[in-house]
Design an enzyme around this catalytic site. Structure first.
Site, PDB file in Angstrom:
ATOM      1  N   ASP A  90       3.565   3.184   6.700  1.00  0.00           N
ATOM      2  CA  ASP A  90       2.823   2.881   7.924  1.00  0.00           C
ATOM      3  C   ASP A  90       3.686   2.259   9.006  1.00  0.00           C
ATOM      4  O   ASP A  90       4.795   1.789   8.764  1.00  0.00           O
ATOM      5  CB  ASP A  90       1.709   1.877   7.615  1.00  0.00           C
ATOM      6  CG  ASP A  90       2.271   0.466   7.410  1.00  0.00           C
ATOM      7  OD1 ASP A  90       3.190   0.326   6.580  1.00  0.00           O
ATOM      8  OD2 ASP A  90       1.820  -0.468   8.091  1.00  0.00           O
ATOM      9  N   ASP A 100      14.509  -0.854   1.145  1.00  0.00           N
ATOM     10  CA  ASP A 100      15.159  -1.056   2.431  1.00  0.00           C
ATOM     11  C   ASP A 100      16.171  -2.197   2.260  1.00  0.00           C
ATOM     12  O   ASP A 100      17.271  -1.977   1.765  1.00  0.00           O
ATOM     13  CB  ASP A 100      14.045  -1.362   3.440  1.00  0.00           C
ATOM     14  CG  ASP A 100      14.513  -1.467   4.874  1.00  0.00           C
ATOM     15  OD1 ASP A 100      15.269  -0.599   5.308  1.00  0.00           O
ATOM     16  OD2 ASP A 100      14.090  -2.413   5.572  1.00  0.00           O
ATOM     17  N   PHE A 122      13.137   4.039  11.129  1.00  0.00           N
ATOM     18  CA  PHE A 122      11.861   3.514  10.664  1.00  0.00           C
ATOM     19  C   PHE A 122      10.949   4.683  10.319  1.00  0.00           C
ATOM     20  O   PHE A 122      10.563   5.470  11.170  1.00  0.00           O
ATOM     21  CB  PHE A 122      11.204   2.595  11.684  1.00  0.00           C
ATOM     22  CG  PHE A 122      10.073   1.818  11.073  1.00  0.00           C
ATOM     23  CD1 PHE A 122      10.333   0.709  10.275  1.00  0.00           C
ATOM     24  CD2 PHE A 122       8.754   2.220  11.246  1.00  0.00           C
ATOM     25  CE1 PHE A 122       9.295   0.006   9.668  1.00  0.00           C
ATOM     26  CE2 PHE A 122       7.714   1.522  10.643  1.00  0.00           C
ATOM     27  CZ  PHE A 122       7.992   0.416   9.853  1.00  0.00           C
ATOM     28  N   LYS A 130       0.819  -1.201   0.000  1.00  0.00           N
ATOM     29  CA  LYS A 130       0.000   0.000   0.000  1.00  0.00           C
ATOM     30  C   LYS A 130       0.857   1.257   0.000  1.00  0.00           C
ATOM     31  O   LYS A 130       0.394   2.345  -0.318  1.00  0.00           O
ATOM     32  CB  LYS A 130      -0.882   0.028   1.274  1.00  0.00           C
ATOM     33  CG  LYS A 130      -1.848  -1.088   1.411  1.00  0.00           C
ATOM     34  CD  LYS A 130      -2.600  -0.918   2.746  1.00  0.00           C
ATOM     35  CE  LYS A 130      -3.440  -2.094   3.070  1.00  0.00           C
ATOM     36  NZ  LYS A 130      -4.062  -1.961   4.430  1.00  0.00           N
ATOM     37  N   GLY A 131       2.114   1.112   0.389  1.00  0.00           N
ATOM     38  CA  GLY A 131       2.944   2.276   0.733  1.00  0.00           C
ATOM     39  C   GLY A 131       3.114   3.316  -0.349  1.00  0.00           C
ATOM     40  O   GLY A 131       3.350   4.484  -0.050  1.00  0.00           O
ATOM     41  N   ARG A 169      -0.201   6.446   7.724  1.00  0.00           N
ATOM     42  CA  ARG A 169      -0.051   6.604   6.277  1.00  0.00           C
ATOM     43  C   ARG A 169      -0.518   7.976   5.795  1.00  0.00           C
ATOM     44  O   ARG A 169      -0.080   8.460   4.761  1.00  0.00           O
ATOM     45  CB  ARG A 169      -0.871   5.533   5.526  1.00  0.00           C
ATOM     46  CG  ARG A 169      -0.360   4.117   5.682  1.00  0.00           C
ATOM     47  CD  ARG A 169      -1.074   3.216   4.669  1.00  0.00           C
ATOM     48  NE  ARG A 169      -0.950   1.808   5.001  1.00  0.00           N
ATOM     49  CZ  ARG A 169       0.074   1.033   4.647  1.00  0.00           C
ATOM     50  NH1 ARG A 169       1.079   1.546   3.966  1.00  0.00           N
ATOM     51  NH2 ARG A 169       0.107  -0.236   4.978  1.00  0.00           N
ATOM     52  N   LYS A 179      17.036   3.525   1.373  1.00  0.00           N
ATOM     53  CA  LYS A 179      17.731   3.365   2.660  1.00  0.00           C
ATOM     54  C   LYS A 179      18.913   2.416   2.432  1.00  0.00           C
ATOM     55  O   LYS A 179      18.863   1.235   2.784  1.00  0.00           O
ATOM     56  CB  LYS A 179      16.744   2.783   3.671  1.00  0.00           C
ATOM     57  CG  LYS A 179      17.035   3.148   5.114  1.00  0.00           C
ATOM     58  CD  LYS A 179      16.238   2.281   6.062  1.00  0.00           C
ATOM     59  CE  LYS A 179      14.838   2.767   6.325  1.00  0.00           C
ATOM     60  NZ  LYS A 179      14.106   1.876   7.289  1.00  0.00           N
ATOM     61  N   GLU A 231       7.807   2.594  -6.092  1.00  0.00           N
ATOM     62  CA  GLU A 231       7.897   2.040  -4.736  1.00  0.00           C
ATOM     63  C   GLU A 231       8.126   3.168  -3.732  1.00  0.00           C
ATOM     64  O   GLU A 231       8.721   4.198  -4.054  1.00  0.00           O
ATOM     65  CB  GLU A 231       9.044   0.999  -4.720  1.00  0.00           C
ATOM     66  CG  GLU A 231       9.363   0.354  -3.401  1.00  0.00           C
ATOM     67  CD  GLU A 231       8.211  -0.407  -2.762  1.00  0.00           C
ATOM     68  OE1 GLU A 231       7.110   0.151  -2.616  1.00  0.00           O
ATOM     69  OE2 GLU A 231       8.448  -1.561  -2.354  1.00  0.00           O
ATOM     70  N   ASP A 232       7.636   2.965  -2.539  1.00  0.00           N
ATOM     71  CA  ASP A 232       7.809   3.978  -1.499  1.00  0.00           C
ATOM     72  C   ASP A 232       9.221   3.995  -0.937  1.00  0.00           C
ATOM     73  O   ASP A 232       9.821   5.048  -0.759  1.00  0.00           O
ATOM     74  CB  ASP A 232       6.794   3.747  -0.358  1.00  0.00           C
ATOM     75  CG  ASP A 232       6.787   2.298   0.147  1.00  0.00           C
ATOM     76  OD1 ASP A 232       7.558   1.455  -0.364  1.00  0.00           O
ATOM     77  OD2 ASP A 232       5.987   2.002   1.055  1.00  0.00           O
TER      78      ASP A 232
HETATM   79  P1  5GP Z   1      12.495  -4.267   1.609  1.00  0.00           P
HETATM   80  O1  5GP Z   1      11.969  -5.491   0.948  1.00  0.00           O
HETATM   81  O2  5GP Z   1      13.329  -3.409   0.688  1.00  0.00           O
HETATM   82  O3  5GP Z   1      13.201  -4.576   2.890  1.00  0.00           O
HETATM   83  O4  5GP Z   1      11.286  -3.372   2.059  1.00  0.00           O
HETATM   84  C1  5GP Z   1      10.112  -3.452   1.416  1.00  0.00           C
HETATM   85  C2  5GP Z   1       8.976  -2.816   2.125  1.00  0.00           C
HETATM   86  O5  5GP Z   1       9.160  -2.750   3.526  1.00  0.00           O
HETATM   87  C3  5GP Z   1       8.791  -1.395   1.677  1.00  0.00           C
HETATM   88  O6  5GP Z   1       8.106  -1.310   0.475  1.00  0.00           O
HETATM   89  C4  5GP Z   1       7.998  -0.862   2.835  1.00  0.00           C
HETATM   90  O7  5GP Z   1       6.647  -1.186   2.645  1.00  0.00           O
HETATM   91  C5  5GP Z   1       8.560  -1.608   4.028  1.00  0.00           C
HETATM   92  N1  5GP Z   1       9.563  -0.766   4.711  1.00  0.00           N
HETATM   93  C6  5GP Z   1      10.897  -0.789   4.624  1.00  0.00           C
HETATM   94  N2  5GP Z   1      11.462   0.169   5.375  1.00  0.00           N
HETATM   95  C7  5GP Z   1      10.436   0.834   5.941  1.00  0.00           C
HETATM   96  C8  5GP Z   1      10.345   1.959   6.818  1.00  0.00           C
HETATM   97  O8  5GP Z   1      11.317   2.595   7.246  1.00  0.00           O
HETATM   98  N3  5GP Z   1       9.084   2.333   7.176  1.00  0.00           N
HETATM   99  C9  5GP Z   1       7.965   1.700   6.735  1.00  0.00           C
HETATM  100  N4  5GP Z   1       6.791   2.163   7.146  1.00  0.00           N
HETATM  101  N5  5GP Z   1       8.007   0.651   5.904  1.00  0.00           N
HETATM  102  C10 5GP Z   1       9.233   0.234   5.520  1.00  0.00           C
HETATM  103 MG    MG Z   2       6.264  -0.779  -0.091  1.00  0.00          MG
END
Ligand code: 5GP
Ligand code: MG
Length: 175
Positions: free
Chosen positions: A159, A103, A152, A43-44, A165, A131, A99-100
């Site tokens: 969220d 990470d 975070f 949803k991000g 959000r 990040k 993508e939001d």
């Molecule tokens: P990844 O697979 O790159 O670790 O992260 C994917 C998803 O984790 C992102 O699309 C997001 O929804 C969530 N995420 C990662 N870091 C953060 C953060 O700092 N805050 C929030 N709210 N969601 C995060």
């Molecule tokens: Mg996301």
């Protein structure tokens, strides 16, 4: 926002706006004649995608997928689940994933690979925030908005257990 305990503004709305404008002009330069398929990861990315496409004045289509790599709270499970898949064929299309945040990279690495397997004509990634300190798998981000520290983040679509959000700024939660 600062009035709520533990919540601090990292990027105020005005800075997000200029990052979105810059991304929109890069994307316009590259996609104005390609009728791209923009794919928002729910949803991000909903707020970012909505602001981004309002700055794109050329033919394009919008799709959403819902992937989930997080359980609840702030820990990644390391596994990606397709909760809701694509309803538009990507074969032969120029796909731009929106993508939001990137990470660990696990979510987008999975999805970019999926698009290649579905034979998209091209697939690129636009991420509002990056990040890099947390990366576990290599990811090439073609359009990066803001590079963020290892905190975070919540707000502007992001969220924590489905809350926050709706905040207009990108904030972080103090541990
Ligand atoms: P990844 O697979 O790159 O670790 O992260 C994917 C998803 O984790 C992102 O699309 C997001 O929804 C969530 N995420 C990662 N870091 C953060 C953060 O700092 N805050 C929030 N709210 N969601 C995060
Ligand atoms: Mg996301």
């Amino acid at each position: 926002m600062d009035s709520q305990a533990g919540l601090h503004i990292l990027y105020p709305r005005a800075e997000i706006d200029s990052a979105v404008k810059r991304l929109a002009s890069e994307i316009t330069r590259d996609y104005h004649d390609k009728n791209p398929l923009l794919i928002g990861i729910l949803k991000g990315s909903f707020m970012f995608l909505a602001d981004l496409v309002r700055q794109l004045d050329f033919p394009l289509e919008i799709e959403f997928v819902r992937l989930s790599s997080y359980g609840s709270g702030q820990q990644t499970s390391g596994k990606v689940k397709v909760v809701q898949g694509l309803r538009t064929a990507v074969r032969g299309r120029h796909a731009l994933v929106v993508e939001d945040i990137v990470d660990t990279g696990i979510t987008v690495a999975f999805f970019m690979d999926y698009l290649k397997r579905k034979k998209a004509a091209s697939s690129r990634l636009c991420a509002l925030t990056d990040k890099p300190s947390r990366r576990r798998v290599p990811v090439e981000i073609d359009y990066t908005g803001l590079t963020v520290p290892d905190k975070f983040l919540v707000g502007y679509g992001l969220d924590c257990d489905e809350m926050y959000r709706n905040l207009p700024d990108i904030c972080y939660l103090e541990e």
